[in-house]
Design a protein around this motif. Structure first.
Motif, PDB file in Angstrom:
ATOM      1  N   LEU A   1      16.240  44.400   1.367  1.00 25.83           N
ATOM      2  CA  LEU A   1      16.727  45.280   2.430  1.00 25.83           C
ATOM      3  C   LEU A   1      17.486  44.493   3.492  1.00 25.83           C
ATOM      4  N   ILE A   2      16.978  43.347   3.864  1.00 26.91           N
ATOM      5  CA  ILE A   2      17.660  42.510   4.854  1.00 26.91           C
ATOM      6  C   ILE A   2      19.008  42.052   4.323  1.00 26.91           C
ATOM      7  N   ALA A   3      19.041  41.669   3.059  1.00 29.88           N
ATOM      8  CA  ALA A   3      20.314  41.245   2.461  1.00 29.88           C
ATOM      9  C   ALA A   3      21.324  42.389   2.476  1.00 29.88           C
ATOM     10  N   LEU A   4      20.876  43.597   2.184  1.00 28.29           N
ATOM     11  CA  LEU A   4      21.772  44.750   2.217  1.00 28.29           C
ATOM     12  C   LEU A   4      22.287  45.015   3.629  1.00 28.29           C
ATOM     13  N   LEU A   5      21.393  44.910   4.613  1.00 23.91           N
ATOM     14  CA  LEU A   5      21.788  45.139   5.998  1.00 23.91           C
ATOM     15  C   LEU A   5      22.773  44.081   6.498  1.00 23.91           C
ATOM     16  N   GLN A   6      22.647  42.872   5.974  1.00 26.72           N
ATOM     17  CA  GLN A   6      23.545  41.792   6.372  1.00 26.72           C
ATOM     18  C   GLN A   6      24.835  41.794   5.563  1.00 26.72           C
ATOM     19  N   GLY A   7      24.943  42.735   4.631  1.00 28.79           N
ATOM     20  CA  GLY A   7      26.161  42.836   3.828  1.00 28.79           C
ATOM     21  C   GLY A   7      26.230  41.826   2.707  1.00 28.79           C
ATOM     22  N   GLN A   8      25.112  41.236   2.368  1.00 32.30           N
ATOM     23  CA  GLN A   8      25.093  40.265   1.280  1.00 32.30           C
ATOM     24  C   GLN A   8      24.727  40.975  -0.007  1.00 32.30           C
ATOM     25  N   SER A   9      25.323  40.530  -1.060  1.00 40.85           N
ATOM     26  CA  SER A   9      24.953  41.089  -2.353  1.00 40.85           C
ATOM     27  C   SER A   9      24.244  40.013  -3.152  1.00 40.85           C
TER      28      SER A   9
END
Length: 161
Positions: A129-137
């Motif tokens: 979820l944090i990766a998604l929020l930070q725009g990381q895939s």
């Protein structure tokens, strides 16, 4: 072989069973706190679990010391030798209690493993979820969760430029 020491060992086995039962209950409370994501409940449950683990450690030490005083090694084999030298009725009672203690230990291990898996799964979900929020895939990862080679293709294109 001292009857008093044998009785002490029997009492320590019973005490160990009770401590493991308390620890199982505490692990259930810990599980509920983890699932509820309640930091206060988790802190309290962990503190109580730590106290129980210290009591269990002391119980094991006392049991081992008693076995040594009885002339046996502090191991499964030592307990079996003690049981073989007891009269039939006390040996049956102690065998039943020892089996309960062993079973309780296995149940505690399983409960602890279950809680660990819940925490790891929650952490993995939170990391995603944090990766998604930070725009990381998931692309561009040098190593994956298992430590194997990840998909590092976006960076390799930069090197070609």
């Amino acid at each position: 072989m001292s009857d008093k020491l044998t009785q002490d060992f029997f009492a320590l086995v019973r005490q160990g069973i009770l401590l493991f039962e308390q620890l199982k209950s505490q692990l259930e409370a810990e599980r509920a706190a983890i699932e509820a994501r309640s930091l206060d409940q988790l802190t309290e449950a962990t503190g109580q679990k730590q106290t129980l683990l210290q009591q269990i450690e002391l119980n094991i030490k006392d049991r081992n010391d008693t076995l040594i005083q009885l002339g046996f090694t502090p191991s499964e084999e030592g307990v079996e030798k003690l049981l073989s030298q007891l009269p039939e009725k006390p040996a049956q009672l102690l065998t039943a209690e020892w089996n309960k203690l062993t079973e309780s230990l296995h149940e505690v291990r399983e409960s602890n493993l279950r809680n660990e898996q819940i925490v790891n799964r929650s952490k993995r979900n939170l990391d995603q979820l944090i990766a998604l929020l930070q725009g990381q895939s998931g692309k561009g990862v040098l190593y994956d969760n298992r430590g194997e080679k990840g998909n590092y293709s976006p960076q390799s294109r930069i090197g070609k430029a």
